[in-house]
Design a protein around this motif. Sequence first.
Motif, PDB file in Angstrom:
ATOM      1  N   HIS A 245       0.784  -1.292  -0.188  1.00 39.87           N
ATOM      2  CA  HIS A 245      -0.020  -0.025  -0.026  1.00 39.87           C
ATOM      3  C   HIS A 245       0.465   1.796   0.008  1.00 39.87           C
ATOM      4  CE1 HIS A 245      -0.122   1.070   4.212  1.00 39.87           C
ATOM      5  NE2 HIS A 245      -0.089   0.517   4.686  1.00 39.87           N
ATOM      6  N   ASP A 257       5.299   2.659   7.335  1.00 44.24           N
ATOM      7  CA  ASP A 257       3.670   2.122   7.621  1.00 44.24           C
ATOM      8  C   ASP A 257       3.528   3.163   6.104  1.00 44.24           C
ATOM      9  OD1 ASP A 257       1.227   0.845   6.813  1.00 44.24           O
ATOM     10  OD2 ASP A 257       1.028   1.412   8.679  1.00 44.24           O
ATOM     11  N   ASN A 258       2.784   2.701   5.011  1.00 46.68           N
ATOM     12  CA  ASN A 258       4.455   1.709   3.963  1.00 46.68           C
ATOM     13  C   ASN A 258       5.199   2.186   3.243  1.00 46.68           C
ATOM     14  OD1 ASN A 258       4.593  -1.174   4.152  1.00 46.68           O
ATOM     15  ND2 ASN A 258       2.711  -1.222   2.635  1.00 46.68           N
ATOM     16  N   GLU A 291      -5.149   1.857   1.873  1.00 45.42           N
ATOM     17  CA  GLU A 291      -5.442   0.845   2.549  1.00 45.42           C
ATOM     18  C   GLU A 291      -6.194   0.799   4.183  1.00 45.42           C
ATOM     19  OE1 GLU A 291      -3.469  -2.504   5.524  1.00 45.42           O
ATOM     20  OE2 GLU A 291      -3.477  -0.423   5.339  1.00 45.42           O
ATOM     21  N   GLU A 292      -4.944   1.888   4.510  1.00 40.07           N
ATOM     22  CA  GLU A 292      -5.615   2.559   6.116  1.00 40.07           C
ATOM     23  C   GLU A 292      -7.382   3.219   5.937  1.00 40.07           C
ATOM     24  OE1 GLU A 292      -3.253   2.077   7.278  1.00 40.07           O
ATOM     25  OE2 GLU A 292      -1.464   2.425   7.430  1.00 40.07           O
ATOM     26  N   ASP A 317       3.828  -4.844   3.697  1.00 39.01           N
ATOM     27  CA  ASP A 317       2.978  -4.091   4.780  1.00 39.01           C
ATOM     28  C   ASP A 317       3.924  -4.196   5.930  1.00 39.01           C
ATOM     29  OD1 ASP A 317       1.927  -1.430   6.312  1.00 39.01           O
ATOM     30  OD2 ASP A 317      -0.509  -3.559   5.601  1.00 39.01           O
TER      31      ASP A 317
HETATM   32 ZN   LIG Z   1       0.473  -0.528   6.345  1.00 38.57          ZN
END
Ligand SMILES: [Zn+2]
Length: 455
Positions: A245, A257-258, A291-292, A317
């Motif tokens: 992501h 992240d990420n 994604e988050e 990830d």
């Molecule tokens: Zn992540």
Amino acid sequence: MAAGNAFAQSDSLHQRMIGSAFLDNASYDMLMRLSDEAGGRWIGSPQNELGLRILSEELRRHGLEPRLERFMVPGWVRGDDEVRMLEPSERVFRAVALGYTDRTAPFEANLVWANRGSVEDFDTTDAGGRIALVTQERQQGRESLLRSEVIRHAADAGARAVLFINNKKGQMNLAGMGNFQGDPASVPAFSLTWEEGKRLQRLLERSVPVRMRITVNSHCTPVESANLVCTLPGKTKEKIVVGAHFDSWDLGQGSIDNGLGTAILFDIARILQSLSPENHRTIELVWFNGEEMGLWGARKYVEMHRDEKIHTAVNMDMTGSPNGFNAMGNEHLVPLLTDLYEGMRGFNLTRGVISHPWTNSDHQPFMLAGIPVAMPLGHLDEHMVKTYHDFGDTFDLVNKKYLSEAAGVVAILAYELANRADLPYIRRTPEQTASWLIENKLDQRLKRQGEWVFD
Ligand SMILES: [Zn+2]
């Protein structure tokens, strides 16, 4: 067994891939640009769009042809929010709204302790018209609750808002979503730091009245975004998807992240393009967006490519220094992963090959669609992970060597998945997928999150 036996013809290619990952590595500089020039890349934000331009530009410099696959999702824009204590004294807290907390007129209310925020907790609390303060500390013998569940319980009890106390010390806020469905949260929800939350908890324990004023300017709105995709066409239409992501929370720079997965995937693209652009199966490198906010990009990708023969999906990830492989409950992938494990003698692959599926990152929509998933396992140092979803997720935590290690290992993983012609193509039917998820005890959590697509 001698190392590398299984790979007689590709041994020298493996060596060049590992060599290039270390000697030519381009992921570190790309990630520095992404972290410093774009910064946190929340889906739908100008920073996210700038990041996509930077990544595309860097990919083109290495001969790749990136394209954007655009889609619309229920988005969320952070505004100027405030959690202010009025009594017993005035203080503006370091608080962050959870995603999908929607704009409301500023209001004042008293604070009430609601323990973990379970149904029983609210049954024994007079939360009506008040703001609920909730702990996220694990309590012996009691199941921990998802924040989406607590928000629902609070709304059912007539509370005006929920304040979650972060369970980690260090003046940190843990950003997160109010739900994964895109619905405006039924009441405003905020994450407070451990230190400030504990102050409020102590006041309530001593029965000191606490009055607060809450202002929410964050809001829900549809946003357009995109996954970034590079395709290396193969001899067959079967496809290996290697993804990570691209989006991050907005508070920090999203370097861990990420940024890590994003950068490692970038170097894998560079390595494959220069050393093995044509393979038996098609390789598709995908930087997923959103994604988050609820795995939106991966969900859209699976939907848009549902009629294609996706053979295996690999997800990265927060990938660190490789320490093993996860077949994610796919026994037919174990022999290949074991060969890789045995052929990589200079890496600390201490976890070996495991087969233990989990959910809640971009591989989940693939799993739900019956597509086999495999993953590298990786190690990150404590200080690199403790600030995730927070202000402290910044580029200076990035370890260059870990990036090279992961890029080399996962480039070989992608190459082997794409070139072992005898690997069977397996796609589970919805019925098989449902029973497979139940067997692996993943059904309960998916149901609680509202993501169980079977029945
Ligand atoms: Zn992540």
